[in-house]
Structures are given as C-alpha cells and as structure tokens.
Design an enzyme around this catalytic site. Structure first.
Site, mmCIF file in Angstrom:
data_model
loop_
_atom_site.group_PDB
_atom_site.id
_atom_site.type_symbol
_atom_site.label_atom_id
_atom_site.label_comp_id
_atom_site.label_asym_id
_atom_site.label_seq_id
_atom_site.Cartn_x
_atom_site.Cartn_y
_atom_site.Cartn_z
ATOM 1 N N GLU A 116 0.833 -1.199 0.000
ATOM 2 C CA GLU A 116 0.000 0.000 0.000
ATOM 3 C C GLU A 116 0.871 1.255 0.000
ATOM 4 O O GLU A 116 1.866 1.326 0.730
ATOM 5 C CB GLU A 116 -0.919 0.021 1.227
ATOM 6 C CG GLU A 116 -2.011 -1.032 1.189
ATOM 7 C CD GLU A 116 -3.020 -0.844 2.326
ATOM 8 O OE1 GLU A 116 -2.756 -0.004 3.216
ATOM 9 O OE2 GLU A 116 -4.062 -1.525 2.310
ATOM 10 N N ASP A 255 -28.684 29.964 -12.281
ATOM 11 C CA ASP A 255 -27.328 30.509 -12.284
ATOM 12 C C ASP A 255 -26.565 30.056 -13.521
ATOM 13 O O ASP A 255 -25.857 30.843 -14.153
ATOM 14 C CB ASP A 255 -26.609 30.058 -11.014
ATOM 15 C CG ASP A 255 -25.180 30.561 -10.935
ATOM 16 O OD1 ASP A 255 -24.982 31.792 -10.920
ATOM 17 O OD2 ASP A 255 -24.251 29.724 -10.911
ATOM 18 N N SER A 258 -27.477 32.021 -16.626
ATOM 19 C CA SER A 258 -27.429 33.484 -16.506
ATOM 20 C C SER A 258 -25.995 33.977 -16.484
ATOM 21 O O SER A 258 -25.086 33.293 -16.013
ATOM 22 C CB SER A 258 -28.142 33.912 -15.214
ATOM 23 O OG SER A 258 -27.859 35.254 -14.907
ATOM 24 N N ASN A 344 -21.568 48.521 -7.839
ATOM 25 C CA ASN A 344 -20.767 49.242 -8.820
ATOM 26 C C ASN A 344 -21.547 49.506 -10.103
ATOM 27 O O ASN A 344 -21.467 50.593 -10.666
ATOM 28 C CB ASN A 344 -19.510 48.435 -9.157
ATOM 29 C CG ASN A 344 -18.503 48.444 -8.023
ATOM 30 O OD1 ASN A 344 -17.899 49.460 -7.722
ATOM 31 N ND2 ASN A 344 -18.322 47.299 -7.382
ATOM 32 N N HIS A 749 -17.023 33.658 -3.327
ATOM 33 C CA HIS A 749 -15.804 33.680 -4.122
ATOM 34 C C HIS A 749 -15.219 32.286 -4.244
ATOM 35 O O HIS A 749 -15.302 31.473 -3.320
ATOM 36 C CB HIS A 749 -14.767 34.620 -3.504
ATOM 37 C CG HIS A 749 -15.209 36.047 -3.492
ATOM 38 N ND1 HIS A 749 -14.770 36.949 -2.551
ATOM 39 C CD2 HIS A 749 -16.059 36.730 -4.290
ATOM 40 C CE1 HIS A 749 -15.322 38.129 -2.782
ATOM 41 N NE2 HIS A 749 -16.112 38.018 -3.834
ATOM 42 N N GLY A 772 0.058 42.865 15.319
ATOM 43 C CA GLY A 772 0.048 44.303 15.518
ATOM 44 C C GLY A 772 -0.981 45.056 14.714
ATOM 45 O O GLY A 772 -1.075 46.290 14.802
ATOM 46 N N SER A 778 -15.858 42.771 14.971
ATOM 47 C CA SER A 778 -16.667 42.267 13.862
ATOM 48 C C SER A 778 -16.633 43.308 12.757
ATOM 49 O O SER A 778 -16.171 44.435 12.950
ATOM 50 C CB SER A 778 -18.115 42.022 14.302
ATOM 51 O OG SER A 778 -18.767 43.257 14.576
#
Length: 1092
Positions: A116, A255, A258, A344, A749, A772, A778
């Site tokens: 294996e 989807d 389109s 946008n 994404h 830092g 949130s």
C-alpha cells in the site's frame, strides 16, 4: 465556484479512460436507494463472478474506514446484507447528519500492507505538488509531515527522473518502475482534465499491476468549456449532511443559464433568519454578523444575487426564497434581511422590482408568518429602489425598514436581532447619479475647472511624475500603477464602463481622457462616440490588438472585459507588448491552470495583473478601472475625485465600494483601492499592493479586507513582524461564520473555502491582531476602528486634513436621467400591442409562454395583435380558416403571376412577394373591406335586399363580393361552403350573412355566376363576428371595418401562397420569363401612305 469535489466513481471512470493502461481499470458499480439488483448484475456481470467485493458510500465522506463505512472481503450476498442496515439510513459524522444513499461496489484486491502506498497531487499559486509516501491505508497519520514532496513549477513538465530519485526514494525497488510510470501518467491526467486535487489512498502495487483503491478528487468547474467532451456529464455532489433541495437545484439551474451570479444554500429550513443579499463578499459579511450577534442557530440560508441580474431573474430568486421561508411557522415570527453593499454597476431599482413582485405574490404568507423585513442597499438608482421598497412597506401589511448608504451595511442585522434601536426617521442623502440637485452642498461651491485642475496638479507628487516617465525594467513591477496622466486601452465593447471612466476623469479634473482606444475583434476598425464633459468626442476601436498598441504607444494599462473563454488568449497577447504595465481582468470563471500561466508570464514581464473576477480598482483623483466606484453620485459622496490618506486592498469588488463609503464617512477619504478578485489565484496578492502602499509616502493608513481561505494574510503578518510594513493597518477577514456550519459551505468567491484550520477567518483575525494590526470585533465595528486610528493620525500630525474643493460638474446622461425619473420626453412612437422590453415578450399584455401553454394558435395571436383582446375560440378558429382558404388561388391570378415573373427575373423573396402584394386592390383580393362596408351600410339603413340591388344598379356600382369567373350557383365554391357550415354551426348569430345570402338569390336569378364569393363571404361573416361575439362595441366594430382589418386577412393569407410560388419557381429553377408573342395582340396605328 471553481474547485468542486466529485464522486469517487466519477474520478475512477476518468482514470480508467485516460490513464491508458498504467493502472488496472476499476470495475465499479453504483448502488442507490431502490436499486434493482437483477438489473445491476446484468449491467455489471463481474458482481456475480467475483468471490470478494468491497462496498462503501460515495458521498464525500472522509475516513470511511475509521467510521466503519467500508465493508471488504464479502460476496454479493454479504454486500446486500451489509447495505440493508446502511442504505437509506441516517448517519452522523461530527455535527453533520445525512442520509446514506449512494454507494459503490468494487472487486476486492487481495494485497499485503507493504504493497500500500499514498499519492496526492494538488496545486498552489506557483506550482503543482506531488506527495508520495511509501506506506498507505487508514492509519497513515499526518501525511503532510511524512510524505516526500515534489514541486512542478507552472509551465514546466514533470521530470520522470526526479520522480524516481526523490519521490520514490523509500519505495521498494521492485515497485519503483511501475510507480514511476503511473505517477507520470497520473500527473498528465491531472493537468489534462484540470483536476485541482487528486488523492489516492491506498494505491496498491502487486507485482507489476497497480490498483487505485480509494480516491478523492476535485476538478476545476470553470474548465468545463475546455473539458466537457472529456469529462462527460459530471454531477457535483453536495457535502455530506446537506442534500440539495429542489429549490437549490432550481437556483443552480438559473445561475448556469445566466450571466449573473445566483447562489442559494439552505442551512436550516426551520430557521428564523433568512437573507437575500446582493454580492459575494457582502453575503459572507451578513452571515458573519448574524453569527457574531448570536443568530447562528436560527440562520436559515446562505446565498447571493449579483452581477446585474434582470428583474425576472431576481423575481425568480426571491420567489424561491420566500417559498422556502413560508413553509414552517416560527413562534417568534421570521426575519428577512434584504441587504447588500454599494453596487458598482447593478441597477438597484431593477433588482428591487423583482423582489417587490415576489413580496406581493407572498403577501398573505408573509403576514401569516409574522415576517419583518430589513432592507439596506445602495448603488446605481438606489434612490428609486429604496423609494419603491418604502412604498411597498406602506401597503403590504408587513413591517419593512429601509436604509441606504448613510447606514452601516450590517447595522440592519443588529436592528433585526434587537441589538440596536431602529431609527424612527433615517437621514436620506440628496445626491443621485448627477450631484446637481436642489440643496446639494456641492452646488453652492465653486466648480470652476481651472481651480480644481490647479488643486489636482498640486496633489500629484514628484514621485508620481517620475513613475509616469521612468523607463521600465523587464521583470520589475511598478510601485505606482496609476497617475493623473495614465492612458488605458479597453478590450471589449463596454461603452457604459468607458463612459464611466471618462466621467471620472472629468470630475477628477484630468486634462484629457484616460481611455485612448478600444479593442473589439468582432467588428472592423471604427470610432465610438463618448462624452467628455459637455463635449462629444470619438474613441477609435480596433479589430487588431497590434494596431491599437502601435497607434497608442503611450497606453500603459489594459482593462479587459473579454469573456472567460477569450480572456486568457487576449491577456497573453497583451503581455507581448512591453508598453502595457498593468492589466485588469474583469472576467470571472477563468480556469485556474490558465490563470496560473498568466501569473507566471506577468511575473516574467513585470506586469501587474488585477483580477480575474474583479471590478478593478482606482486611485482617487487620477484613474479608475471600468465600473469601479459605481455611479457619479457614489464617487462624489465617497470623495473619490480627490486623494485622501487611506489605501485599501480587498478581494471583493462589491465590498471595495462599501469600503469607499466607510472610509469616506470616517476619514479624509481613499488614496487608492484595489479589489484583487475573488478567484483562488488572483493576479496580484494582498502583499503586492500593501508593499506599494508602504512605499508611498502619501498613504498614511492601510486597510485590509481579507477572507476565509488561502494563506495570503499571513504574508502581511510576517511583514509586520519584520517591520517591512510599519504603517498602521486595520484588518478584518470575512467568513467567521464558517465555523458555525455543520457541513462545508462554499461562499461567493471561488477562493473562499478553508482547507486547513489556519485558513479560517477566525485564525487569521487572531494572528493579524497578534502581529500588531488593528482588528475589530466584527465587521460591524470596522468603521469605528478606522475612525479611531485616523483620529490618532490626525492628532499626531501625520495626517493634515485639507479643505474640500468642488469638482467640475458632469452632465447626467439622458437615458440615466430618464431612468431616475428626473426628466420626461414625448415618445416618437406609441404602441399598444407588443412589449419586448422585459424578461418575456408580451402580446397585448399576455406573456409568450402563456400563449403557447394555452395553445392559442395563430388565430389567438392575431386576436391579440390586431384586436388587443382574447377572442372566443370559435372566433380565432374562424380567423385561421379564413387564412387557409385565402392562402392561394393558383398561378393565374395577378398577384401570383407577378410573384412568379419577379422570381424568374432573379429577384429575392422580399421583392417578389412585394410585387405580388402590390396587385391587391378593389379588382383583386381587396373586396373584403368594400363588401363588408356595402352590405353593412345597406343592412343598417334598413334596405331590403331588392332595394339594395336596385340602388347599386342605379348608381352604376358593382356589388363587391358578388360574382365569380368560374363558380356558380350550380358549381359552388367549396371554400364558401366550408366557411358557411362553420359559421352557421358556431356563430351566435349571423344577420348580415343572412342578408347577403338573400342578395345572392336576387343576383343569381339574373346570372348563375353572380354568387356570394369567398371575399364577400369573409367580409360579411367577419362583420357578424365583430358585432355579435360580445368583445366589441358597435363603434369598435365599425372602426375595424374602416381601417382595413378585413383586407388584412386576405393580405396575410395570400402572402403564404405568394411565398409558395416564389419557392416553387426557385426549386424548379425556372429561367427569365418572356411573354409569348402569340399571346399579345399588336395593334399599331395605320400608316398613312398618301404623299404630303
């Protein structure tokens, strides 16, 4: 999404097909609920011959052996017995419970443990990696630390010698040759079929034979257009524990059809909190905020709609969501969050129209389920969208709270969950696509172009000027991407985006436009008209890229709107021109292997790539890419027309616009902002841009909006620890909600998916804080953190706020002003029969799909287009019969004759048809209107038939519709007979036809061929139809007679015959027609021979 997991059986079938004998082909059979064992054995006869079999679920379940989900070494009877307790049963793995419903059966391969092995291939930004370990099986342990790794850089081939010497250094000598050949072949298949992950454990080698026992794989779904013929039809299974609902499948189908993005994942059908969010990044942030505020257990769904979906697409999405939401009641009622960032380019009002239609359709259910709705949105035409939504709130009977860009994006979540008070009256911004509205603060300021130009010139530092004019070194990327003199070429016919770029240039007081040319291979060279302020200018469009580059050597940026299928080739070609230093790739869905090749070449050439899958970026007061920043109202309210002190980098294009707004509300504005793109391998990384910001003295504060998945944020942490980045950084990684889900969820994404604990948003945020960076609790507090840090920089004198200067005025485009309802103009045309503007073609208000569903036929279509109403079925059938009987009357009639002569003269169909139609008039085919008018006038005046005949004789007029050249009372026209039978059987009454038949008795007594002909019959019968069907007033009926409706029946019907004659002549290949002499009587004037 790009990388998607596939069934084990799918992966093995691909290896069977493409490994070309380097491994034993897998016999594998699928078993699902309701399996017919007899059929399965007929299709897979080896099931009966094999003494030992292996059965296991094939549902993306990891560590099946340790979970007891593999049964090996049993015969078919043993397989059936084992499946009896598994197939169709629920099974819990961690927090996920799912139904075991898809199994595979394979022959059992007897082997020893030492036979294996483990092999895995996966990809990263710069290379493919092959992992090999000389042991395999379920007890392999931490393979990442044990296995030998071999990197194959992008664009290079696998060295078979390196496989043997490095990967197989610890493999048994007697297995090395077979393993070496197999791994080389396996890697070839990996690349050819666009796998992104391929793991085999164990891989068994017995003698010279290799067996693939267990396999897990992912492929790049975006490569479907390249690999469809090789892949075949691939089904992508959902993660275990989350079966795909019919509604999810429906949205996935929408989807796929389109150009927009429509995603829906149901997490908890009984949940109280439902979201309908615009934008991939925004959808993650809303889910994060709901979970951060304690709503994780009640979050019902994750999803997004983005990419400018149409009103109909948004309606279908909203209707599907509301249908799911109103299936089960909740004791506390339900919450619907309709959210989004600042768009946008998506027209907010258009998408809201679709949502509003769905809300009205579900009005009663929304009231019954006690639904409260919270709306926050901005972007193009958002004012009209919010106004419409508020209006719905006033009338729907459901509480709707509506907010715009003045409200923080996620504030409505806290309001919905009772963590924040709902403002009684929200302040409304007074800007729109044009900022010159009453009470606008800009209007009272000086807007002279010279003043603004001088201010802008003072903002352009010497560093920028040097960057614009410096010589470029091959392989060295520019630290300054854009200046006030940057010139760009746009690939693609994107007039709206180009006009937006030029309007931005103008409002930034640039001296000339940034766009110098466009490239569009589908048309020849020409020019396109655009506006530069108030003036019209022409921009050249080139078919060939080389021509554009040669004629515009000062262009250094390419903005490409090429499709995912052509973006790779066009970008590779672009990088052959050294003048181009920056390329923005807007397209989403480029295969990852192609993107990595673009990155490799860009690094070699020193070209900066922004994207793919991005809206772009901008440098305030200098230059913007495409649709970045949205409409002018957002550009002005976000102060993007002049530089601020804050630079940001984000993956999300939609969230970049939201960052523009957040930064403008809390600081002196944006200096530069880039959305690197949502794909797994963006052309440039966060650090590429952060290092530029670090080197730019005008950038005082850096903002990073990262996300779950990948490790790029750790590069910033290391740079901060090493002091390579010492400017203050405010950072937040979205996707913290992922830990709350019981099964894997792919966010908006392609790169937003954690493959290790270090890739989670929570781990990144903690590490950034430790390094830092300023990390808020949130996203809801991001603006507060930015403001606090900015105030510190102002207090310490690092930032010195400058007085605002008014930008030049930019006129609003006429079409956009009309869209916003700011102007009105009389229409040049009016129509009341057809509307093609929406999602579906309408005939007199009836959707074309309904016309086919109801089988309305040609008669029904004519009833809508000619009469603007639905006529009874008997009436539409009569119309169709009229068309049938008038379709043709042989080649001898004048119209057909003309059509034939024209066709034989070589004329085209339209010319020949027109020639025939022009003969229609009172003497040929035009008698329908006249007959209808004569008979109806006489009937309405009360003339008895004999009086009517005598009156027409006295006037010397023919009775139209009476008489036939051939047919007579003794030889009736069968067309008339057929129509007569139908009218008498189906019409409610036919008084005018009865009147005409009485006239016929009188005329045929004089001459037997003076019958009521087909024209006359249709004329009078149609008047009866109009007057007695109950659909028209007497005045409407008369109007249709007078405007030529009846003749239209003959014209339409006879056109079919004329076309038939034209096609017949062409098919018979008849030559030019010349009339024979013997059919012409030549009558010449007599010649006078007498002498003069």
């Amino acid at each position: 999404m790009s990388a998607k997991a596939i069934h084990e059986i799918t992966g093995k079938q691909l290896l069977n097909k493409f490994l070309h004998g380097e491994a034993v082909k897998n016999n594998i059979a699928e078993v699902e609920e309701g399996v017919n064992w007899e059929t399965l054995c007929q299709e897979n006869p080896w099931l009966l011959s094999e003494q030992k079999l292996v059965v296991k679920p094939d549902q993306l379940i990891k560590r099946r052996g340790k979970l007891g989900l593999i049964k090996a070494g049993v015969d078919l009877k043993g397989v059936k017995e084992w499946l009896a307790n598994k197939l169709g049963k629920n099974f819990t793995i961690g927090a996920a419970t799912g139904r075991l419903k898809h199994f595979v059966i394979e022959p059992f391969v007897p082997h020893k443990q030492e036979e294996e092995f483990y092999v895995c291939i996966y990809s990263h930004r710069y290379a493919d990696i092959i992992l090999f370990y000389h042991e395999g099986g379920i007890d392999i342990g931490d393979v990442d630390s044990k296995a030998v790794k071999l990197d194959i850089p992008v664009g290079e081939e696998l060295d078979s010698g390196a496989v043997t010497s490095k990967l197989l250094s610890k493999a048994p000598a007697n297995s090395k040759e077979a393993l070496q050949k197999f791994i080389v072949a396996l890697y070839g298949v990996y690349k050819e079929l666009h796998f992104t992950y391929l793991e085999i454990n164990p891989l068994v080698v017995t003698g010279s034979k290799i067996y693939v026992l267990d396999m897990a794989a992912k492929i790049d779904q975006c490569a479907e257009y390249l690999c469809k013929s090789k892949w075949g039809d691939i089904q992508f299974p959902p993660p275990f524990g989350r079966d795909l609902l019919p509604e999810e499948a429906y949205i996935a189908d929408l989807d796929a059809k389109s150009g927009a993005s429509l995603k829906l994942t149901i997490l908890n059908k009984k949940g109280r909190i439902w979201t309908m969010v615009a934008g991939g990044g925004a959808s993650v942030i809303y889910a994060d905020t709901i979970c951060d505020l304690g709503g994780a257990s009640e979050l019902a769904n994750y999803g997004e709609y983005s990419g400018a979906p149409s009103e109909q697409q948004t309606f279908e999405y909203a209707k599907t969501l509301l249908g799911l939401m109103t299936q089960e009641e909740h004791p506390d009622g339900k919450i619907l969050i309709i959210g989004g960032g600042i768009a946008n380019f998506t027209n907010v009002a258009t998408t809201f129209k679709g949502i509003i239609r769905a809300l009205w359709d579900f009005q009663q259910q929304l009231i019954k389920f006690n639904v409260k709705i919270y709306v926050r949105r901005a972007g193009p035409n958002y004012q009209e969208g919010l106004r419409s939504m508020r209006e719905v709130g006033d009338n729907l009977g459901v509480p709707i709270h509506v907010f715009g860009p003045e409200t923080h994006m996620t504030a409505i979540v806290a309001m919905a969950l009772g963590k924040r008070d709902i403002p009684i009256q929200q302040p409304r911004l007074k800007t729109t696509a044009n900022f010159l509205l009453p009470d606008s603060p800009v209007q009272s300021c000086s807007s002279s172009r010279s003043n603004s130009s001088a201010d802008l010139e003072s903002m352009n530092t010497s560093k920028n000027a040097q960057a614009a004019g410096k010589g470029h070194v091959l392989g060295e990327k520019d630290m300054c991407l854009f200046t006030a003199s940057t010139k760009a070429i746009v690939w693609g016919m994107q007039q709206r985006a180009v006009q937006g770029m030029m309007d931005y240039d103008y409002v930034c007081s640039r001296k000339d436009p940034s766009v110098v040319a466009m490239i569009y291979p589908l048309t020849g060279d020409h020019k396109q008209k655009f506006y530069w302020g108030h003036k019209e200018i022409l921009i050249p469009v080139y078919k060939n890229m080389a021509d554009a580059m040669n004629k515009h050597p000062n262009a250094e940026v390419l903005v490409t709107f090429a499709s995912l299928r052509s973006a790779y080739e066009s970008t590779m070609e672009t990088m052959d021109f050294p003048q181009i230093r920056t390329i923005a790739i807007i397209a989403e869905g480029i295969p990852e292997n192609l993107t990595r090749q673009l990155i490799k070449k860009a690094n070699e050439k020193g070209v900066t790539i922004i994207g793919p899958a991005t809206v772009g970026g901008l440098k305030a007061g200098c230059f913007k890419i495409g649709n970045t920043g949205g409409m002018l109202d957002n550009i002005l309210s976000s102060k993007l027309y002049r530089p601020g002190s804050v630079a940001y980098v984000s993956r999300s294009g939609g969230m970049s616009n939201e960052l523009n707004n957040i930064i403008a509300l809390n600081t002196n504005g944006v200096y530069e902002g880039v959305a690197i793109g949502g794909d797994r391998y963006p052309g440039t990384t966060f650090m590429d841009h952060i290092l530029r910001y670090q080197a730019d003295p005008d950038v005082k504060l850096i903002i990073l909006l990262g996300e779950v998945g990948g490790t790029e944020e750790y590069q910033l942490m290391n740079a901060m620890k090493d002091k390579k980045v010492n400017k203050p950084v405010v950072a937040w990684c979205i996707g913290t909600c992922a830990k709350m889900f019981t099964s894997e969820v792919q966010f908006g994404h392609a790169g937003a998916c954690a493959n290790a604990s270090s890739e989670t948003a929570g781990a990144k945020n903690a590490a950034l804080k430790e390094a830092g960076a300023i990390v808020p609790k949130s996203f809801d507090e991001l603006g507060t953190s930015i403001k606090e840090e900015y105030d510190k920089l102002v207090a310490s004198g690092v930032i010195v706020p400058q007085p605002e200067q008014a930008p030049p005025t930019v006129p609003m485009d006429y079409n956009w002003a009309r869209e916003l309802g700011l102007i009105r103009k009389p229409a040049s045309f009016m129509t009341s029969i057809c509307d093609e503007r929406g999602q579906e073609l309408l005939y007199a208000g009836i959707p074309i799909t309904d016309i086919f569903k109801e089988d309305m036929g040609i008669g029904g279509v004519l009833s809508l287009l000619w009469f603007q109403r639905r006529l009874p079925r008997y009436a539409t059938k009569f119309i169709e019969m009229c068309l049938m009987v008038t379709a043709d009357h042989g080649p001898a009639v004048s119209g057909a004759h003309n059509t034939i002569v024209c066709a034989r003269a070589g004329k085209d169909l339209i010319s020949s048809l027109t020639s025939g139609l022009l003969t229609i008039g009172d003497r040929f085919g035009g008698a329908l209107d006249a007959a209808a008018k004569q008979f109806s006038d006489a009937y309405d005046l009360g003339l008895i038939p004999m009086e009517f005949v005598n009156d027409m004789r006295k006037k010397g007029k023919l009775i139209m519709g009476i008489g036939h050249r051939v047919k007579s009372i003794n030889n009736p026209d069968m067309r008339v007979v057929i129509l007569m039978d139908y009218v008498k059987k189906h019409f409610p009454s036919s008084p005018l036809l009865d009147y005409a038949l009485e006239v016929e008795k009188i005329t045929t007594s004089k001459k037997p061929n003076l019958i009521l002909n087909v024209d006359g019959f249709i004329g009078v019968a149609f008047v009866d139809l109009l007057r007695n069907c109950g659909c028209f007033t007497r005045e409407e009926s008369q109007e249709y007679i007078e405007i030529g409706t009846l003749n239209a029946l003959f014209v339409l019907g006879r056109s079919m015959g004329f076309i038939g004659h034209y096609l017949d002549q062409k098919r018979l290949k008849q030559g030019l027609y010349r009339h024979p002499w013997d059919d012409i009587s030549y009558v010449m004037p007599e010649t006078l021979n007498e002498p003069q």
